[in-house]
Design a protein around this motif. Sequence first.
Motif, PDB file in Angstrom:
ATOM      1  N   GLU A  54       0.809  -1.218   0.000  1.00  0.00           N
ATOM      2  CA  GLU A  54       0.000   0.000   0.000  1.00  0.00           C
ATOM      3  C   GLU A  54       0.841   1.266   0.000  1.00  0.00           C
ATOM      4  O   GLU A  54       0.461   2.280  -0.604  1.00  0.00           O
ATOM      5  CB  GLU A  54      -0.943   0.008   1.210  1.00  0.00           C
ATOM      6  CG  GLU A  54      -2.192  -0.821   1.049  1.00  0.00           C
ATOM      7  CD  GLU A  54      -1.978  -2.302   1.357  1.00  0.00           C
ATOM      8  OE1 GLU A  54      -0.812  -2.724   1.539  1.00  0.00           O
ATOM      9  OE2 GLU A  54      -2.993  -3.041   1.408  1.00  0.00           O
ATOM     10  N   ASP A  55       2.008   1.216   0.658  1.00  0.00           N
ATOM     11  CA  ASP A  55       2.805   2.445   0.729  1.00  0.00           C
ATOM     12  C   ASP A  55       3.368   2.854  -0.625  1.00  0.00           C
ATOM     13  O   ASP A  55       3.707   4.022  -0.833  1.00  0.00           O
ATOM     14  CB  ASP A  55       3.926   2.330   1.760  1.00  0.00           C
ATOM     15  CG  ASP A  55       4.866   1.159   1.507  1.00  0.00           C
ATOM     16  OD1 ASP A  55       4.595   0.359   0.586  1.00  0.00           O
ATOM     17  OD2 ASP A  55       5.874   1.028   2.228  1.00  0.00           O
ATOM     18  N   ARG A  58       0.750   5.362  -1.910  1.00  0.00           N
ATOM     19  CA  ARG A  58       0.328   6.437  -1.016  1.00  0.00           C
ATOM     20  C   ARG A  58       0.154   7.735  -1.799  1.00  0.00           C
ATOM     21  O   ARG A  58       1.041   8.151  -2.533  1.00  0.00           O
ATOM     22  CB  ARG A  58       1.365   6.633   0.088  1.00  0.00           C
ATOM     23  CG  ARG A  58       0.943   7.607   1.181  1.00  0.00           C
ATOM     24  CD  ARG A  58       2.054   7.766   2.205  1.00  0.00           C
ATOM     25  NE  ARG A  58       2.439   6.463   2.760  1.00  0.00           N
ATOM     26  CZ  ARG A  58       3.594   6.250   3.419  1.00  0.00           C
ATOM     27  NH1 ARG A  58       4.473   7.235   3.531  1.00  0.00           N
ATOM     28  NH2 ARG A  58       3.858   5.061   3.898  1.00  0.00           N
ATOM     29  N   GLY A  59      -0.992   8.358  -1.684  1.00  0.00           N
ATOM     30  CA  GLY A  59      -1.297   9.585  -2.422  1.00  0.00           C
ATOM     31  C   GLY A  59      -2.073   9.343  -3.698  1.00  0.00           C
ATOM     32  O   GLY A  59      -2.614  10.287  -4.289  1.00  0.00           O
ATOM     33  N   GLU A  61      -4.880   8.060  -4.045  1.00  0.00           N
ATOM     34  CA  GLU A  61      -6.306   8.319  -3.850  1.00  0.00           C
ATOM     35  C   GLU A  61      -6.691   9.749  -4.220  1.00  0.00           C
ATOM     36  O   GLU A  61      -7.867  10.055  -4.432  1.00  0.00           O
ATOM     37  CB  GLU A  61      -6.701   8.038  -2.393  1.00  0.00           C
ATOM     38  CG  GLU A  61      -6.135   9.000  -1.364  1.00  0.00           C
ATOM     39  CD  GLU A  61      -4.697   8.688  -0.958  1.00  0.00           C
ATOM     40  OE1 GLU A  61      -4.160   9.415  -0.107  1.00  0.00           O
ATOM     41  OE2 GLU A  61      -4.123   7.715  -1.495  1.00  0.00           O
TER      42      GLU A  61
END
Length: 244
Positions: A54-55, A58-59, A61
């Motif tokens: 997931e990292d 990140r961003g 979204e």
Amino acid sequence: MPRHPTRPADEALTLTPVAITRSCFRDKFGVPRQPGLTRHAWAELVICQPYNREDAFRGLETCSHLWLTFQFHEAVRAEWRPVVRPPRLGGNRKIGVFASRSPFRPNSLGLSVVRNEGLTRRDGELILRIRDHDLIDGTPVLDIKPYLPFADAIPDARVGWAGETAPDRLPVHFSDEAVAQLAALPVERYPDLKGLIEDVTCYDPRPSFRRGRQDEDRIYGAHLYDLNVRFRFDAVGVVILTVC
């Protein structure tokens, strides 16, 4: 000023997919010739290891649209040709491969803008959902980048040979049988299916030498999800016969 060393011409570049596509389009026939020609095509990008963290997203979204670099994996050829016949020109005129968006390219790479529908984890898989795409099932995605409206949208851009507007849409009519079959299908499994069928057929997906013919007896089929959509062309437009 000293020149930077150049790469040897025969040196291979190895690319590793970051995701594999699960698409509503199961084969090449019927796929819109540009991603922006359908607003009803959904797909899932199954993120490959070791990128399924997931990292790494990140961003993402905050991004409404994404650039995808992918491989035309069903158009890979041992040899390339310097000229192609774009469907937009009726398949009759030739232009240079680098002036086109043909899938038959030296490195078989494609580039599309798609709508970001969010990241989710399901059954241990990290999945990026997208919409408004032109990728067939199994397409290897090589990179994912945000679309930047302030830099990527160029209002005065032009391509002389392709014209300035999208091709005209043909009217699409559904038979009573097709209407009943659509009504019986679960919406959650086949999102926006009626709109997708209209988008796929209205731009006349037939080969160039048949495009524009009316009142054909021939029946065509396009595989969407696990369904076979059968249709024909008449004097009015497109008639969807069955969806099953």
